[in-house]
Scaffold this motif. Structure first.
Motif, PDB file in Angstrom:
ATOM      1  N   ALA A 155      -2.669 -27.748   7.799  1.00  0.00           N
ATOM      2  CA  ALA A 155      -2.907 -29.193   8.444  1.00  0.00           C
ATOM      3  C   ALA A 155      -2.008 -29.256   9.631  1.00  0.00           C
ATOM      4  CB  ALA A 155      -2.634 -30.217   7.493  1.00  0.00           C
ATOM      5  N   LEU A 156      -2.301 -30.035  10.599  1.00  0.00           N
ATOM      6  CA  LEU A 156      -1.358 -30.363  11.475  1.00  0.00           C
ATOM      7  C   LEU A 156      -0.712 -31.687  11.385  1.00  0.00           C
ATOM      8  CD1 LEU A 156      -0.251 -29.983  14.435  1.00  0.00           C
ATOM      9  CD2 LEU A 156      -2.269 -31.203  15.232  1.00  0.00           C
ATOM     10  N   ARG A 157       0.754 -31.938  11.140  1.00  0.00           N
ATOM     11  CA  ARG A 157       1.345 -33.069  10.890  1.00  0.00           C
ATOM     12  C   ARG A 157       2.173 -33.387  12.275  1.00  0.00           C
ATOM     13  NH1 ARG A 157       5.336 -30.216   6.338  1.00  0.00           N
ATOM     14  NH2 ARG A 157       4.400 -28.339   7.350  1.00  0.00           N
ATOM     15  N   LEU A 158       1.870 -34.905  12.380  1.00  0.00           N
ATOM     16  CA  LEU A 158       2.443 -35.511  13.372  1.00  0.00           C
ATOM     17  C   LEU A 158       3.918 -36.087  12.767  1.00  0.00           C
ATOM     18  CD1 LEU A 158      -0.271 -34.904  14.655  1.00  0.00           C
ATOM     19  CD2 LEU A 158      -0.149 -37.171  15.762  1.00  0.00           C
ATOM     20  N   VAL A 159       4.811 -35.872  13.495  1.00  0.00           N
ATOM     21  CA  VAL A 159       6.221 -36.162  12.803  1.00  0.00           C
ATOM     22  C   VAL A 159       7.220 -36.899  13.940  1.00  0.00           C
ATOM     23  CG1 VAL A 159       8.286 -35.612  11.556  1.00  0.00           C
ATOM     24  CG2 VAL A 159       5.999 -34.263  11.289  1.00  0.00           C
ATOM     25  N   SER A 160       7.592 -38.076  13.484  1.00  0.00           N
ATOM     26  CA  SER A 160       8.294 -38.726  14.537  1.00  0.00           C
ATOM     27  C   SER A 160       9.813 -38.509  14.261  1.00  0.00           C
ATOM     28  CB  SER A 160       7.875 -40.007  14.647  1.00  0.00           C
ATOM     29  OG  SER A 160       8.260 -40.930  13.487  1.00  0.00           O
ATOM     30  N   TYR A 161      10.797 -38.843  15.117  1.00  0.00           N
ATOM     31  CA  TYR A 161      12.087 -39.140  15.045  1.00  0.00           C
ATOM     32  C   TYR A 161      12.555 -40.198  15.876  1.00  0.00           C
ATOM     33  CZ  TYR A 161      12.707 -36.565  19.398  1.00  0.00           C
ATOM     34  OH  TYR A 161      12.688 -36.379  20.881  1.00  0.00           O
ATOM     35  N   THR A 162      13.679 -40.854  15.395  1.00  0.00           N
ATOM     36  CA  THR A 162      14.381 -41.947  16.087  1.00  0.00           C
ATOM     37  C   THR A 162      15.346 -41.603  16.852  1.00  0.00           C
ATOM     38  OG1 THR A 162      15.174 -42.571  13.834  1.00  0.00           O
ATOM     39  CG2 THR A 162      13.007 -43.588  14.519  1.00  0.00           C
ATOM     40  N   HIS A 163      16.182 -40.619  16.568  1.00  0.00           N
ATOM     41  CA  HIS A 163      17.556 -40.463  16.988  1.00  0.00           C
ATOM     42  C   HIS A 163      17.626 -39.068  17.453  1.00  0.00           C
ATOM     43  CE1 HIS A 163      19.039 -44.519  15.731  1.00  0.00           C
ATOM     44  NE2 HIS A 163      18.588 -44.063  14.554  1.00  0.00           N
ATOM     45  N   PRO A 164      18.096 -38.791  18.384  1.00  0.00           N
ATOM     46  CA  PRO A 164      18.243 -37.196  19.072  1.00  0.00           C
ATOM     47  C   PRO A 164      18.579 -36.399  18.199  1.00  0.00           C
ATOM     48  CG  PRO A 164      19.132 -38.694  20.793  1.00  0.00           C
ATOM     49  CD  PRO A 164      19.065 -39.357  19.370  1.00  0.00           C
ATOM     50  N   GLU A 165      19.463 -36.640  17.085  1.00  0.00           N
ATOM     51  CA  GLU A 165      20.063 -35.693  16.084  1.00  0.00           C
ATOM     52  C   GLU A 165      19.045 -34.997  15.199  1.00  0.00           C
ATOM     53  OE1 GLU A 165      23.307 -38.260  17.523  1.00  0.00           O
ATOM     54  OE2 GLU A 165      21.352 -38.577  16.772  1.00  0.00           O
ATOM     55  N   TYR A 166      18.031 -36.007  15.104  1.00  0.00           N
ATOM     56  CA  TYR A 166      17.044 -35.977  14.111  1.00  0.00           C
ATOM     57  C   TYR A 166      15.945 -34.938  14.814  1.00  0.00           C
ATOM     58  CZ  TYR A 166      18.442 -38.985  10.555  1.00  0.00           C
ATOM     59  OH  TYR A 166      18.810 -39.925   9.505  1.00  0.00           O
ATOM     60  N   LEU A 167      15.850 -34.704  16.048  1.00  0.00           N
ATOM     61  CA  LEU A 167      15.131 -33.852  16.657  1.00  0.00           C
ATOM     62  C   LEU A 167      15.636 -32.322  16.545  1.00  0.00           C
ATOM     63  CD1 LEU A 167      12.971 -32.668  18.761  1.00  0.00           C
ATOM     64  CD2 LEU A 167      14.766 -33.100  20.626  1.00  0.00           C
ATOM     65  N   GLU A 168      16.674 -32.298  16.365  1.00  0.00           N
ATOM     66  CA  GLU A 168      17.138 -30.865  16.070  1.00  0.00           C
ATOM     67  C   GLU A 168      17.316 -30.525  14.790  1.00  0.00           C
ATOM     68  OE1 GLU A 168      18.063 -28.951  18.462  1.00  0.00           O
ATOM     69  OE2 GLU A 168      17.650 -30.574  19.862  1.00  0.00           O
ATOM     70  N   MET A 169      17.609 -31.561  13.711  1.00  0.00           N
ATOM     71  CA  MET A 169      17.579 -31.265  12.399  1.00  0.00           C
ATOM     72  C   MET A 169      16.076 -30.840  11.770  1.00  0.00           C
ATOM     73  SD  MET A 169      18.438 -33.881   9.156  1.00  0.00           S
ATOM     74  CE  MET A 169      16.865 -34.795   9.260  1.00  0.00           C
ATOM     75  N   LEU A 170      15.373 -31.589  12.293  1.00  0.00           N
ATOM     76  CA  LEU A 170      13.747 -31.584  11.914  1.00  0.00           C
ATOM     77  C   LEU A 170      13.297 -30.309  12.466  1.00  0.00           C
ATOM     78  CD1 LEU A 170      12.472 -35.092  12.004  1.00  0.00           C
ATOM     79  CD2 LEU A 170      12.818 -33.833  10.087  1.00  0.00           C
ATOM     80  N   GLY A 171      13.811 -29.943  13.984  1.00  0.00           N
ATOM     81  CA  GLY A 171      13.313 -28.754  14.434  1.00  0.00           C
ATOM     82  C   GLY A 171      13.914 -27.625  13.693  1.00  0.00           C
ATOM     83  N   GLU A 172      14.895 -27.554  13.378  1.00  0.00           N
ATOM     84  CA  GLU A 172      15.435 -26.534  12.285  1.00  0.00           C
ATOM     85  C   GLU A 172      14.857 -26.135  11.300  1.00  0.00           C
ATOM     86  OE1 GLU A 172      19.738 -24.999  10.381  1.00  0.00           O
ATOM     87  OE2 GLU A 172      19.613 -26.763  11.647  1.00  0.00           O
ATOM     88  N   TYR A 173      14.328 -27.388  10.357  1.00  0.00           N
ATOM     89  CA  TYR A 173      13.701 -27.290   9.207  1.00  0.00           C
ATOM     90  C   TYR A 173      12.274 -26.547   9.551  1.00  0.00           C
ATOM     91  CZ  TYR A 173      10.151 -28.738   5.614  1.00  0.00           C
ATOM     92  OH  TYR A 173       9.226 -28.644   5.059  1.00  0.00           O
ATOM     93  N   PHE A 174      11.523 -27.038  10.401  1.00  0.00           N
ATOM     94  CA  PHE A 174      10.136 -26.383  10.854  1.00  0.00           C
ATOM     95  C   PHE A 174      10.255 -24.728  11.367  1.00  0.00           C
ATOM     96  CE2 PHE A 174       8.911 -30.965  11.505  1.00  0.00           C
ATOM     97  CZ  PHE A 174       8.014 -31.000  10.604  1.00  0.00           C
ATOM     98  N   LEU A 175      11.357 -24.675  11.731  1.00  0.00           N
ATOM     99  CA  LEU A 175      11.577 -23.128  12.296  1.00  0.00           C
ATOM    100  C   LEU A 175      12.162 -22.160  11.112  1.00  0.00           C
ATOM    101  CD1 LEU A 175      13.300 -23.790  16.003  1.00  0.00           C
ATOM    102  CD2 LEU A 175      10.601 -22.659  15.340  1.00  0.00           C
ATOM    103  N   THR A 176      12.898 -22.823  10.200  1.00  0.00           N
ATOM    104  CA  THR A 176      13.323 -21.955   9.363  1.00  0.00           C
ATOM    105  C   THR A 176      13.034 -22.124   7.719  1.00  0.00           C
ATOM    106  OG1 THR A 176      15.356 -23.314   9.261  1.00  0.00           O
ATOM    107  CG2 THR A 176      15.582 -21.576  10.697  1.00  0.00           C
ATOM    108  N   ALA A 177      12.568 -23.346   7.418  1.00  0.00           N
ATOM    109  CA  ALA A 177      12.307 -23.513   6.023  1.00  0.00           C
ATOM    110  C   ALA A 177      10.926 -24.150   5.666  1.00  0.00           C
ATOM    111  CB  ALA A 177      13.247 -24.632   5.545  1.00  0.00           C
ATOM    112  N   SER A 178      10.058 -24.629   6.898  1.00  0.00           N
ATOM    113  CA  SER A 178       8.807 -24.915   6.558  1.00  0.00           C
ATOM    114  C   SER A 178       7.895 -23.553   6.290  1.00  0.00           C
ATOM    115  CB  SER A 178       8.325 -25.796   7.681  1.00  0.00           C
ATOM    116  OG  SER A 178       6.881 -26.036   7.270  1.00  0.00           O
TER     117      SER A 178
END
Length: 275
Positions: A155-178
């Motif tokens: 599926a295609l997930r649309l995921v939001s973040y509220t603070h810039p730090e979450y952009l990097e944290m969630l980005g790392e998750y999708f690149l390395t753990a998802s």
């Protein structure tokens, strides 16, 4: 596990026995912790075209995607004190909340938008979200609900973040753990917490596919002409405006039209991949 619980109990004693860290330690798989004993419905769904999973998405984008032929699931809370929820706007548009997985699947099969309350999709997760009103602070569940993918197929997930730090944290998750087999994700700055483009100007959209990250849309800094939007923000007024957009009486804001097109393009790519 009991030894670890004993050490935690000694290090962090509480007078309330219900909070005793030594009390009944157990390990629960993350899926079971989130959705409980529900093993059927959406967790077993496979569709011909990649499902668009919109987490709390603004309704006009969801309905435009449905009209273009994409199966859409929206999930979220039904009420939130002080805010107008997606569920309330969809209800004003004649899109009721599905009470269970089966009815959400049936709505998608009919080519309709499906809204599934988080209390029906993942009851235990819903309870954890409700603790915010008790404790007055957010917890990690607010991040888990954003990255949840309940379908068996991609599926295609649309995921939001509220603070810039979450952009990097969630980005790392999708690149390395998802798991790439679970599909792709769009990550973008939320508009009032929602994963939808700001109607006034485009937000940056980062596309995570496999182990790659691509910036699909750059953040728009200047806007020559603002779209026509209602002054009021209540559910009925918003639903009236959305209905006018769907009838073609009011133009779709360019930023939302662009986001919808990016979703459709990526969904088709996901559907075309070998499984």
């Amino acid at each position: 596990l009991r030894a670890l619980a004993a050490r935690l109990g000694a290090a962090f004693p509480y007078p309330n026995p219900l909070w005793d860290k030594r009390r009944n330690p157990a390990i629960t798989p993350i899926r079971e912790a989130l959705v409980g004993d529900q093993r059927t419905g959406l967790l077993a769904t496979l569709v011909a075209m990649a499902v668009i999973l919109l987490i709390g998405c603004a309704n006009v984008a969801a309905l435009l995607l449905v009209r273009a032929g994409a199966p859409v699931l929206v999930h979220g809370v039904t009420s939130d004190p002080g805010r107008i929820t997606t569920a309330e706007v969809l209800a004003a548009l004649g899109v009721p909340a599905s009470p269970d997985h089966a009815q959400a699947e049936a709505a998608m099969a009919r080519g309709e938008a499906a809204f599934l309350p988080i209390a029906s999709l993942a009851p235990r997760l819903s309870w954890m979200l409700s603790l915010r009103r008790v404790l007055g602070v957010r917890n990690s569940t607010h991040t888990l609900v954003k990255i949840m993918q309940p379908f068996a197929g991609p599926a295609l997930r649309l995921v939001s973040y509220t603070h810039p730090e979450y952009l990097e944290m969630l980005g790392e998750y999708f690149l390395t753990a998802s798991d790439p087999a679970r599909g792709d994700a769009f990550l973008m700055r939320g508009t009032e917490g929602e994963t939808v483009a700001n109607a006034n100007k485009a937000q940056q959209i980062d596309w995570f596919h496999g182990v790659e990250r691509t910036v699909l849309v750059e953040k728009q800094l200047l806007v020559e002409e603002l779209p026509h939007l209602p002054a009021e923000r209540d559910a009925a007024t918003t639903a009236t405006w959305i209905a006018a957009v769907l009838r073609g009486e009011v133009p779709v804001p360019p930023s939302i039209a662009g986001q919808v097109e990016q979703c459709l393009t990526t969904a088709r790519q996901i559907a075309a991949r070998p499984r």
